[in-house]
Design an enzyme around this catalytic site. Sequence first.
Site, PDB file in Angstrom:
ATOM      1  N   ILE A 101       0.839  -1.195   0.000  1.00  0.00           N
ATOM      2  CA  ILE A 101       0.000   0.000   0.000  1.00  0.00           C
ATOM      3  C   ILE A 101       0.878   1.251   0.000  1.00  0.00           C
ATOM      4  CG2 ILE A 101      -0.218  -0.130   2.532  1.00  0.00           C
ATOM      5  CD1 ILE A 101      -3.055   1.099   2.232  1.00  0.00           C
ATOM      6  N   CYS A 102       0.344   2.324  -0.554  1.00  0.00           N
ATOM      7  CA  CYS A 102       0.966   3.647  -0.521  1.00  0.00           C
ATOM      8  C   CYS A 102       2.238   3.666  -1.371  1.00  0.00           C
ATOM      9  CB  CYS A 102       1.214   4.043   0.940  1.00  0.00           C
ATOM     10  SG  CYS A 102       1.594   5.780   1.212  1.00  0.00           S
ATOM     11  N   ALA A 103       3.376   3.926  -0.776  1.00  0.00           N
ATOM     12  CA  ALA A 103       4.647   3.945  -1.508  1.00  0.00           C
ATOM     13  C   ALA A 103       5.278   2.558  -1.609  1.00  0.00           C
ATOM     14  CB  ALA A 103       5.626   4.914  -0.827  1.00  0.00           C
TER      15      ALA A 103
END
Length: 183
Positions: A101-103
């Site tokens: 998730i995210c970066a």
Amino acid sequence: MPNILITISNGFEEIEAISIIDICRRANIKVTIAGVEGLEISGAHGIKIISDEKIENISSDDFDMIVLPGGLPNAFTLAENKKVQSLLKEFKNKNKKIGAICAAPYALHKADVLNENYTCYPSFEKKIKENGYHADDNVVIDSNVITSRGPATAMIFALEIVNLLCDKEIYNGVKDGLLAKDY
């Protein structure tokens, strides 16, 4: 009982890590937190987590899925850590589930385990690949790889992990208990 591995290093995104850990445990999924830089890891906003195990002691054979929360510099650390990269490749080769998730999809990209379709924190697709990037999807599942956008999508992402690993009754029970009717 499904068993997942969550790898974290300093600078992890707390909302993402805690949401995944909490929601999966509500579904009776065994969660093991592996610290990359020791057992005590500090999040991006100063919250500390005591890991269950050091990453060096982890074997992919013991888990059904590996999940990487985002946050910086966590995502870069996971992308450069040889053990994490090796584990990601082992999970892919064994046809096990992988989540980020995210970066953190950047770490999947570095390990060459990211499938064609994915999502991530906006702007990180420029570090990964723009082809196959889904800017408007909160969660993207492509074969055994699941990705999500960021802190606000962490509960949706964690619920999708439950949906992948558990039966519908458990999924619906956790979802209803969280009052997540719109997910």
